[in-house]
Design a protein around this motif. Sequence first.
Motif, PDB file in Angstrom:
ATOM      1  N   ALA A 156       0.841  -1.191   0.000  1.00  0.00           N
ATOM      2  CA  ALA A 156       0.000   0.000   0.000  1.00  0.00           C
ATOM      3  C   ALA A 156       0.878   1.244   0.000  1.00  0.00           C
ATOM      4  CB  ALA A 156      -0.908   0.017   1.226  1.00  0.00           C
ATOM      5  N   GLY A 157       0.293   2.333  -0.451  1.00  0.00           N
ATOM      6  CA  GLY A 157       0.958   3.624  -0.413  1.00  0.00           C
ATOM      7  C   GLY A 157      -0.057   4.711  -0.215  1.00  0.00           C
ATOM      8  N   VAL A 158       0.217   5.663   0.672  1.00  0.00           N
ATOM      9  CA  VAL A 158      -0.720   6.770   0.902  1.00  0.00           C
ATOM     10  C   VAL A 158      -0.009   8.104   0.714  1.00  0.00           C
ATOM     11  CG1 VAL A 158      -2.363   5.535   2.346  1.00  0.00           C
ATOM     12  CG2 VAL A 158      -0.341   6.553   3.402  1.00  0.00           C
ATOM     13  N   GLY A 159       0.890   8.144  -0.283  1.00  0.00           N
ATOM     14  CA  GLY A 159       1.488   9.412  -0.637  1.00  0.00           C
ATOM     15  C   GLY A 159       2.986   9.432  -0.769  1.00  0.00           C
ATOM     16  N   CYS A 160       3.681   8.524  -0.053  1.00  0.00           N
ATOM     17  CA  CYS A 160       5.140   8.593  -0.093  1.00  0.00           C
ATOM     18  C   CYS A 160       5.757   7.216   0.130  1.00  0.00           C
ATOM     19  CB  CYS A 160       5.652   9.579   0.957  1.00  0.00           C
ATOM     20  SG  CYS A 160       7.436   9.802   0.947  1.00  0.00           S
ATOM     21  N   ASN A 161       5.797   6.739   1.373  1.00  0.00           N
ATOM     22  CA  ASN A 161       6.428   5.467   1.685  1.00  0.00           C
ATOM     23  C   ASN A 161       5.601   4.289   1.197  1.00  0.00           C
ATOM     24  OD1 ASN A 161       8.979   5.834   3.425  1.00  0.00           O
ATOM     25  ND2 ASN A 161       7.542   7.319   4.302  1.00  0.00           N
ATOM     26  N   ARG A 162       6.258   3.166   1.042  1.00  0.00           N
ATOM     27  CA  ARG A 162       5.603   1.926   0.624  1.00  0.00           C
ATOM     28  C   ARG A 162       5.416   1.022   1.848  1.00  0.00           C
ATOM     29  NH1 ARG A 162       5.053  -0.635  -4.435  1.00  0.00           N
ATOM     30  NH2 ARG A 162       5.155   1.532  -5.140  1.00  0.00           N
ATOM     31  N   PHE A 163       4.157   0.620   2.110  1.00  0.00           N
ATOM     32  CA  PHE A 163       3.838  -0.297   3.202  1.00  0.00           C
ATOM     33  C   PHE A 163       3.728  -1.706   2.640  1.00  0.00           C
ATOM     34  CE2 PHE A 163       2.416   3.758   4.722  1.00  0.00           C
ATOM     35  CZ  PHE A 163       2.548   3.734   6.098  1.00  0.00           C
ATOM     36  N   SER A 164       4.174  -2.682   3.412  1.00  0.00           N
ATOM     37  CA  SER A 164       3.966  -4.084   3.060  1.00  0.00           C
ATOM     38  C   SER A 164       3.399  -4.801   4.285  1.00  0.00           C
ATOM     39  CB  SER A 164       5.284  -4.740   2.626  1.00  0.00           C
ATOM     40  OG  SER A 164       6.225  -4.714   3.675  1.00  0.00           O
ATOM     41  N   PHE A 165       2.539  -5.801   4.053  1.00  0.00           N
ATOM     42  CA  PHE A 165       1.890  -6.500   5.164  1.00  0.00           C
ATOM     43  C   PHE A 165       1.263  -7.788   4.645  1.00  0.00           C
ATOM     44  CE2 PHE A 165      -0.600  -3.053   3.421  1.00  0.00           C
ATOM     45  CZ  PHE A 165      -1.790  -3.646   3.056  1.00  0.00           C
ATOM     46  N   LYS A 166       0.869  -8.636   5.564  1.00  0.00           N
ATOM     47  CA  LYS A 166       0.219  -9.897   5.228  1.00  0.00           C
ATOM     48  C   LYS A 166      -1.267  -9.791   5.524  1.00  0.00           C
ATOM     49  CE  LYS A 166       0.190 -14.828   6.457  1.00  0.00           C
ATOM     50  NZ  LYS A 166       0.805 -15.862   7.330  1.00  0.00           N
ATOM     51  N   VAL A 167      -2.080 -10.282   4.604  1.00  0.00           N
ATOM     52  CA  VAL A 167      -3.533 -10.238   4.768  1.00  0.00           C
ATOM     53  C   VAL A 167      -4.073 -11.641   4.991  1.00  0.00           C
ATOM     54  CG1 VAL A 167      -5.734  -9.620   3.698  1.00  0.00           C
ATOM     55  CG2 VAL A 167      -3.705  -8.221   3.270  1.00  0.00           C
ATOM     56  N   THR A 168      -4.869 -11.791   6.035  1.00  0.00           N
ATOM     57  CA  THR A 168      -5.595 -13.035   6.284  1.00  0.00           C
ATOM     58  C   THR A 168      -7.083 -12.740   6.212  1.00  0.00           C
ATOM     59  OG1 THR A 168      -3.836 -13.798   7.771  1.00  0.00           O
ATOM     60  CG2 THR A 168      -5.948 -14.956   7.876  1.00  0.00           C
ATOM     61  N   ALA A 169      -7.804 -13.416   5.327  1.00  0.00           N
ATOM     62  CA  ALA A 169      -9.234 -13.177   5.159  1.00  0.00           C
ATOM     63  C   ALA A 169      -9.943 -14.501   4.934  1.00  0.00           C
ATOM     64  CB  ALA A 169      -9.482 -12.234   3.985  1.00  0.00           C
ATOM     65  N   ASP A 170     -11.213 -14.577   5.347  1.00  0.00           N
ATOM     66  CA  ASP A 170     -11.968 -15.815   5.162  1.00  0.00           C
ATOM     67  C   ASP A 170     -13.340 -15.522   4.568  1.00  0.00           C
ATOM     68  OD1 ASP A 170     -13.702 -15.017   7.223  1.00  0.00           O
ATOM     69  OD2 ASP A 170     -12.565 -16.088   8.754  1.00  0.00           O
ATOM     70  N   HIS A 171     -14.116 -16.583   4.311  1.00  0.00           N
ATOM     71  CA  HIS A 171     -15.406 -16.445   3.638  1.00  0.00           C
ATOM     72  C   HIS A 171     -16.469 -15.807   4.525  1.00  0.00           C
ATOM     73  CE1 HIS A 171     -15.989 -20.168   5.916  1.00  0.00           C
ATOM     74  NE2 HIS A 171     -17.286 -19.968   5.789  1.00  0.00           N
ATOM     75  N   THR A 172     -16.178 -15.637   5.830  1.00  0.00           N
ATOM     76  CA  THR A 172     -17.120 -14.957   6.723  1.00  0.00           C
ATOM     77  C   THR A 172     -16.836 -13.461   6.781  1.00  0.00           C
ATOM     78  OG1 THR A 172     -15.775 -15.292   8.712  1.00  0.00           O
ATOM     79  CG2 THR A 172     -17.329 -17.041   8.131  1.00  0.00           C
ATOM     80  N   TYR A 173     -15.948 -12.986   5.911  1.00  0.00           N
ATOM     81  CA  TYR A 173     -15.638 -11.572   5.744  1.00  0.00           C
ATOM     82  C   TYR A 173     -14.836 -10.975   6.901  1.00  0.00           C
ATOM     83  CZ  TYR A 173     -19.152 -12.465   2.255  1.00  0.00           C
ATOM     84  OH  TYR A 173     -19.849 -13.034   1.232  1.00  0.00           O
ATOM     85  N   HIS A 174     -14.182 -11.863   7.655  1.00  0.00           N
ATOM     86  CA  HIS A 174     -13.254 -11.378   8.659  1.00  0.00           C
ATOM     87  C   HIS A 174     -11.868 -11.217   8.031  1.00  0.00           C
ATOM     88  CE1 HIS A 174     -16.430 -12.491  11.505  1.00  0.00           C
ATOM     89  NE2 HIS A 174     -15.848 -11.609  12.313  1.00  0.00           N
ATOM     90  N   MET A 175     -11.122 -10.250   8.525  1.00  0.00           N
ATOM     91  CA  MET A 175      -9.825  -9.924   7.938  1.00  0.00           C
ATOM     92  C   MET A 175      -8.868  -9.463   9.027  1.00  0.00           C
ATOM     93  SD  MET A 175      -8.934  -6.848   5.227  1.00  0.00           S
ATOM     94  CE  MET A 175      -9.331  -7.708   3.699  1.00  0.00           C
ATOM     95  N   ALA A 176      -7.604  -9.810   8.853  1.00  0.00           N
ATOM     96  CA  ALA A 176      -6.550  -9.320   9.740  1.00  0.00           C
ATOM     97  C   ALA A 176      -5.352  -8.932   8.884  1.00  0.00           C
ATOM     98  CB  ALA A 176      -6.159 -10.389  10.753  1.00  0.00           C
ATOM     99  N   LEU A 177      -4.723  -7.821   9.238  1.00  0.00           N
ATOM    100  CA  LEU A 177      -3.536  -7.343   8.537  1.00  0.00           C
ATOM    101  C   LEU A 177      -2.371  -7.391   9.522  1.00  0.00           C
ATOM    102  CD1 LEU A 177      -5.090  -4.204   6.784  1.00  0.00           C
ATOM    103  CD2 LEU A 177      -5.091  -6.572   6.017  1.00  0.00           C
ATOM    104  N   GLY A 178      -1.325  -8.166   9.193  1.00  0.00           N
ATOM    105  CA  GLY A 178      -0.219  -8.344  10.113  1.00  0.00           C
ATOM    106  C   GLY A 178       1.132  -8.254   9.447  1.00  0.00           C
ATOM    107  N   ASP A 179       2.183  -8.390  10.268  1.00  0.00           N
ATOM    108  CA  ASP A 179       3.574  -8.348   9.792  1.00  0.00           C
ATOM    109  C   ASP A 179       3.840  -7.097   8.965  1.00  0.00           C
ATOM    110  OD1 ASP A 179       3.871 -10.827  10.992  1.00  0.00           O
ATOM    111  OD2 ASP A 179       3.480 -11.931   9.144  1.00  0.00           O
ATOM    112  N   ALA A 180       3.348  -5.964   9.444  1.00  0.00           N
ATOM    113  CA  ALA A 180       3.482  -4.729   8.677  1.00  0.00           C
ATOM    114  C   ALA A 180       4.897  -4.173   8.745  1.00  0.00           C
ATOM    115  CB  ALA A 180       2.495  -3.687   9.193  1.00  0.00           C
ATOM    116  N   ALA A 181       5.341  -3.636   7.632  1.00  0.00           N
ATOM    117  CA  ALA A 181       6.643  -2.963   7.548  1.00  0.00           C
ATOM    118  C   ALA A 181       6.514  -1.818   6.562  1.00  0.00           C
ATOM    119  CB  ALA A 181       7.720  -3.941   7.089  1.00  0.00           C
ATOM    120  N   THR A 182       7.420  -0.862   6.636  1.00  0.00           N
ATOM    121  CA  THR A 182       7.364   0.277   5.733  1.00  0.00           C
ATOM    122  C   THR A 182       8.752   0.820   5.461  1.00  0.00           C
ATOM    123  OG1 THR A 182       6.427   2.494   5.414  1.00  0.00           O
ATOM    124  CG2 THR A 182       7.049   1.905   7.654  1.00  0.00           C
TER     125      THR A 182
END
Length: 256
Positions: free
Chosen positions: A181-207
Amino acid sequence: MNRSYRLLYIILVGLSIVACSRKGAPLVSSMQTEGLHHKWKVKSADGMPAGGDVYIDLRDIRHSGATAGCRYFSFTPKFGHNNRMQIANISTHLLSCTDNLADQTLKLSLESVYSFSVTDKLLRLLAKDGHIVFSAERASDDEGNSISRKWLIQEMINANNEQLTKGKSFLDLTDLARAQAGVGCNRFSFKVTADHTYHMALGDAATTEMYCKDAAANESVFSKLLPLVNKYQVVGNSLKLFDKDNVLLLLATEIL
Protein backbone atom coordinates in the motif's frame (compact mmCIF):
# COMPACT_ATOMS: atom_id res chain seq x y z
CA MET A 1 -60.69 8.09 36.14
CA ASN A 2 -58.61 7.86 39.33
CA ARG A 3 -54.87 8.35 39.36
CA SER A 4 -53.97 4.62 39.27
CA TYR A 5 -56.17 3.89 36.26
CA ARG A 6 -54.92 7.02 34.51
CA LEU A 7 -51.29 5.88 34.98
CA LEU A 8 -52.12 2.38 33.70
CA TYR A 9 -53.85 3.88 30.64
CA ILE A 10 -50.80 6.04 29.82
CA ILE A 11 -48.48 3.00 30.10
CA LEU A 12 -50.67 0.88 27.80
CA VAL A 13 -50.88 3.64 25.20
CA GLY A 14 -47.12 4.09 25.32
CA LEU A 15 -46.51 0.37 24.82
CA SER A 16 -48.93 0.37 21.89
CA ILE A 17 -47.07 3.23 20.21
CA VAL A 18 -43.72 1.49 20.65
CA ALA A 19 -45.09 -1.76 19.21
CA CYS A 20 -46.50 0.03 16.18
CA SER A 21 -43.29 1.91 15.57
CA ARG A 22 -41.32 -1.32 15.64
CA LYS A 23 -43.71 -3.00 13.26
CA GLY A 24 -43.46 -0.12 10.82
CA ALA A 25 -39.75 0.58 11.25
CA PRO A 26 -37.93 1.13 7.96
CA LEU A 27 -35.61 -1.51 6.59
CA VAL A 28 -31.93 -0.61 6.65
CA SER A 29 -28.72 -1.81 5.03
CA SER A 30 -26.98 -4.60 6.93
CA MET A 31 -23.44 -5.95 7.20
CA GLN A 32 -24.95 -9.44 6.75
CA THR A 33 -25.82 -9.02 3.06
CA GLU A 34 -22.43 -9.52 1.42
CA GLY A 35 -23.54 -12.72 -0.32
CA LEU A 36 -26.22 -10.80 -2.22
CA HIS A 37 -23.92 -8.28 -3.85
CA HIS A 38 -23.37 -9.90 -7.23
CA LYS A 39 -24.83 -9.87 -10.69
CA TRP A 40 -27.42 -12.65 -10.96
CA LYS A 41 -28.80 -14.48 -14.00
CA VAL A 42 -32.45 -15.29 -13.27
CA LYS A 43 -33.34 -18.95 -13.90
CA SER A 44 -37.03 -18.63 -13.07
CA ALA A 45 -39.33 -15.75 -12.14
CA ASP A 46 -43.00 -15.28 -11.33
CA GLY A 47 -45.11 -15.13 -14.49
CA MET A 48 -42.14 -15.00 -16.87
CA PRO A 49 -41.16 -17.68 -19.39
CA ALA A 50 -38.03 -19.69 -18.61
CA GLY A 51 -34.87 -19.09 -20.60
CA GLY A 52 -35.19 -15.32 -20.97
CA ASP A 53 -32.35 -12.88 -20.45
CA VAL A 54 -33.40 -11.64 -17.04
CA TYR A 55 -30.71 -10.21 -14.75
CA ILE A 56 -30.70 -8.70 -11.28
CA ASP A 57 -27.61 -6.64 -10.46
CA LEU A 58 -27.02 -6.10 -6.72
CA ARG A 59 -23.30 -5.30 -6.90
CA ASP A 60 -23.79 -1.67 -5.97
CA ILE A 61 -26.40 -0.96 -3.28
CA ARG A 62 -26.91 2.61 -4.47
CA HIS A 63 -27.30 1.63 -8.13
CA SER A 64 -28.96 -1.79 -8.11
CA GLY A 65 -31.14 -2.81 -11.01
CA ALA A 66 -32.80 -5.48 -13.11
CA THR A 67 -33.67 -6.09 -16.74
CA ALA A 68 -35.74 -8.56 -18.74
CA GLY A 69 -33.99 -7.71 -21.99
CA CYS A 70 -35.18 -4.20 -22.81
CA ARG A 71 -35.82 -1.62 -20.10
CA TYR A 72 -33.44 -1.37 -17.15
CA PHE A 73 -35.15 -0.91 -13.79
CA SER A 74 -33.06 0.82 -11.15
CA PHE A 75 -33.97 0.52 -7.49
CA THR A 76 -32.80 0.75 -3.89
CA PRO A 77 -32.67 -2.53 -1.95
CA LYS A 78 -33.32 -2.25 1.79
CA PHE A 79 -32.55 -4.95 4.31
CA GLY A 80 -33.68 -5.87 7.81
CA HIS A 81 -33.50 -8.64 10.37
CA ASN A 82 -34.29 -12.27 9.51
CA ASN A 83 -33.30 -11.81 5.84
CA ARG A 84 -35.96 -9.18 5.24
CA MET A 85 -35.60 -7.36 1.93
CA GLN A 86 -37.59 -4.68 0.19
CA ILE A 87 -37.01 -3.33 -3.32
CA ALA A 88 -37.90 0.34 -3.21
CA ASN A 89 -37.80 3.43 -5.45
CA ILE A 90 -38.11 1.46 -8.70
CA SER A 91 -37.65 3.63 -11.77
CA THR A 92 -36.87 3.13 -15.45
CA HIS A 93 -36.16 4.96 -18.66
CA LEU A 94 -39.00 5.12 -21.16
CA LEU A 95 -37.73 3.02 -24.05
CA SER A 96 -39.75 1.53 -26.88
CA CYS A 97 -39.86 -2.22 -26.23
CA THR A 98 -41.56 -4.88 -28.30
CA ASP A 99 -42.37 -6.97 -25.20
CA ASN A 100 -43.91 -4.63 -22.63
CA LEU A 101 -45.46 -7.59 -20.80
CA ALA A 102 -42.05 -8.88 -19.71
CA ASP A 103 -41.12 -5.49 -18.27
CA GLN A 104 -44.44 -5.11 -16.48
CA THR A 105 -44.15 -8.60 -15.02
CA LEU A 106 -40.58 -7.93 -13.88
CA LYS A 107 -41.59 -4.70 -12.12
CA LEU A 108 -44.50 -6.36 -10.31
CA SER A 109 -42.25 -9.23 -9.23
CA LEU A 110 -39.63 -6.82 -7.87
CA GLU A 111 -42.30 -5.00 -5.88
CA SER A 112 -43.45 -8.27 -4.28
CA VAL A 113 -40.04 -9.24 -2.85
CA TYR A 114 -40.21 -9.59 0.94
CA SER A 115 -37.15 -11.66 1.92
CA PHE A 116 -34.09 -13.40 0.51
CA SER A 117 -32.14 -16.63 0.74
CA VAL A 118 -28.60 -16.76 -0.61
CA THR A 119 -25.77 -19.29 -0.83
CA ASP A 120 -22.43 -18.99 -2.60
CA LYS A 121 -23.91 -19.28 -6.10
CA LEU A 122 -27.70 -19.35 -5.72
CA LEU A 123 -30.11 -16.54 -4.86
CA ARG A 124 -33.80 -16.81 -4.04
CA LEU A 125 -36.01 -13.78 -3.55
CA LEU A 126 -39.29 -14.64 -1.85
CA ALA A 127 -42.72 -13.07 -1.44
CA LYS A 128 -44.38 -12.49 1.93
CA ASP A 129 -46.25 -15.81 1.70
CA GLY A 130 -42.95 -17.65 1.20
CA HIS A 131 -43.20 -18.58 -2.48
CA ILE A 132 -40.13 -18.00 -4.68
CA VAL A 133 -40.42 -14.84 -6.80
CA PHE A 134 -36.94 -15.13 -8.37
CA SER A 135 -34.45 -17.99 -8.48
CA ALA A 136 -31.07 -16.95 -9.84
CA GLU A 137 -27.44 -18.01 -10.18
CA ARG A 138 -24.30 -15.90 -10.42
CA ALA A 139 -23.92 -14.36 -13.88
CA SER A 140 -20.92 -15.35 -15.96
CA ASP A 141 -19.61 -11.76 -16.01
CA ASP A 142 -19.89 -11.27 -12.25
CA GLU A 143 -16.44 -10.53 -10.87
CA GLY A 144 -17.19 -12.13 -7.49
CA ASN A 145 -16.31 -10.57 -4.16
CA SER A 146 -12.60 -11.31 -4.25
CA ILE A 147 -10.41 -8.80 -2.45
CA SER A 148 -7.37 -9.91 -4.49
CA ARG A 149 -7.28 -6.83 -6.72
CA LYS A 150 -5.62 -3.43 -6.90
CA TRP A 151 -7.63 -0.72 -5.15
CA LEU A 152 -7.51 3.07 -5.22
CA ILE A 153 -8.08 4.51 -1.72
CA GLN A 154 -10.86 7.11 -1.75
CA GLU A 155 -11.46 7.76 1.95
CA MET A 156 -9.79 6.89 5.24
CA ILE A 157 -10.90 7.66 8.78
CA ASN A 158 -9.22 10.74 10.31
CA ALA A 159 -7.30 11.38 7.09
CA ASN A 160 -6.95 14.20 4.59
CA ASN A 161 -9.02 12.52 1.87
CA GLU A 162 -8.33 15.18 -0.74
CA GLN A 163 -4.63 14.50 -0.36
CA LEU A 164 -5.25 10.74 -0.47
CA THR A 165 -6.87 10.93 -3.91
CA LYS A 166 -4.42 13.53 -5.18
CA GLY A 167 -1.51 11.25 -4.25
CA LYS A 168 -3.19 8.21 -5.88
CA SER A 169 -3.11 6.24 -2.63
CA PHE A 170 -3.56 2.53 -3.22
CA LEU A 171 -3.93 -0.97 -1.83
CA ASP A 172 -2.40 -3.83 -3.82
CA LEU A 173 -3.99 -7.06 -2.56
CA THR A 174 -3.22 -9.21 -5.59
CA ASP A 175 -0.84 -11.25 -3.40
CA LEU A 176 -2.32 -11.49 0.12
CA ALA A 177 0.92 -12.89 1.55
CA ARG A 178 2.81 -9.80 0.33
CA ALA A 179 0.22 -7.06 0.13
CA GLN A 180 1.37 -3.49 -0.45
CA ALA A 181 0.00 0.00 0.00
CA GLY A 182 0.96 3.62 -0.41
CA VAL A 183 -0.72 6.77 0.90
CA GLY A 184 1.49 9.41 -0.64
CA CYS A 185 5.14 8.59 -0.09
CA ASN A 186 6.43 5.47 1.68
CA ARG A 187 5.60 1.93 0.62
CA PHE A 188 3.84 -0.30 3.20
CA SER A 189 3.97 -4.08 3.06
CA PHE A 190 1.89 -6.50 5.16
CA LYS A 191 0.22 -9.90 5.23
CA VAL A 192 -3.53 -10.24 4.77
CA THR A 193 -5.60 -13.04 6.28
CA ALA A 194 -9.23 -13.18 5.16
CA ASP A 195 -11.97 -15.82 5.16
CA HIS A 196 -15.41 -16.44 3.64
CA THR A 197 -17.12 -14.96 6.72
CA TYR A 198 -15.64 -11.57 5.74
CA HIS A 199 -13.25 -11.38 8.66
CA MET A 200 -9.82 -9.92 7.94
CA ALA A 201 -6.55 -9.32 9.74
CA LEU A 202 -3.54 -7.34 8.54
CA GLY A 203 -0.22 -8.34 10.11
CA ASP A 204 3.57 -8.35 9.79
CA ALA A 205 3.48 -4.73 8.68
CA ALA A 206 6.64 -2.96 7.55
CA THR A 207 7.36 0.28 5.73
CA THR A 208 10.14 2.20 4.06
CA GLU A 209 11.41 5.11 6.11
CA MET A 210 11.59 8.15 3.87
CA TYR A 211 10.50 11.43 5.44
CA CYS A 212 7.81 13.10 3.36
CA LYS A 213 6.30 16.15 5.02
CA ASP A 214 3.05 16.35 3.03
CA ALA A 215 2.18 12.64 3.41
CA ALA A 216 3.37 12.15 7.00
CA ALA A 217 -0.03 12.70 8.65
CA ASN A 218 -1.89 10.27 6.37
CA GLU A 219 0.88 7.69 6.72
CA SER A 220 0.61 7.90 10.51
CA VAL A 221 -3.15 7.32 10.28
CA PHE A 222 -2.68 4.36 7.92
CA SER A 223 -0.10 2.67 10.16
CA LYS A 224 -2.48 2.94 13.14
CA LEU A 225 -5.41 1.72 11.03
CA LEU A 226 -3.78 -1.54 9.89
CA PRO A 227 -4.05 -3.48 13.19
CA LEU A 228 -7.66 -2.30 13.69
CA VAL A 229 -9.02 -3.92 10.52
CA ASN A 230 -11.36 -6.74 11.48
CA LYS A 231 -13.73 -7.28 8.55
CA TYR A 232 -14.23 -6.33 4.93
CA GLN A 233 -17.06 -5.86 2.46
CA VAL A 234 -16.82 -5.99 -1.33
CA VAL A 235 -19.76 -4.59 -3.28
CA GLY A 236 -19.08 -4.67 -6.99
CA ASN A 237 -15.95 -2.59 -7.57
CA SER A 238 -15.91 -1.09 -4.09
CA LEU A 239 -14.00 -2.28 -0.99
CA LYS A 240 -14.73 -1.27 2.60
CA LEU A 241 -12.62 -2.14 5.65
CA PHE A 242 -14.18 -2.05 9.14
CA ASP A 243 -13.02 -2.46 12.72
CA LYS A 244 -14.58 -4.93 15.16
CA ASP A 245 -17.37 -2.45 15.98
CA ASN A 246 -18.30 -1.96 12.30
CA VAL A 247 -16.73 1.49 12.13
CA LEU A 248 -15.74 2.23 8.52
CA LEU A 249 -11.97 2.66 8.39
CA LEU A 250 -11.25 2.78 4.68
CA LEU A 251 -13.10 2.97 1.36
CA ALA A 252 -11.47 2.06 -1.95
CA THR A 253 -12.47 1.39 -5.55
CA GLU A 254 -10.94 -1.11 -7.94
CA ILE A 255 -8.23 0.12 -10.29
CA LEU A 256 -9.49 -1.01 -13.70
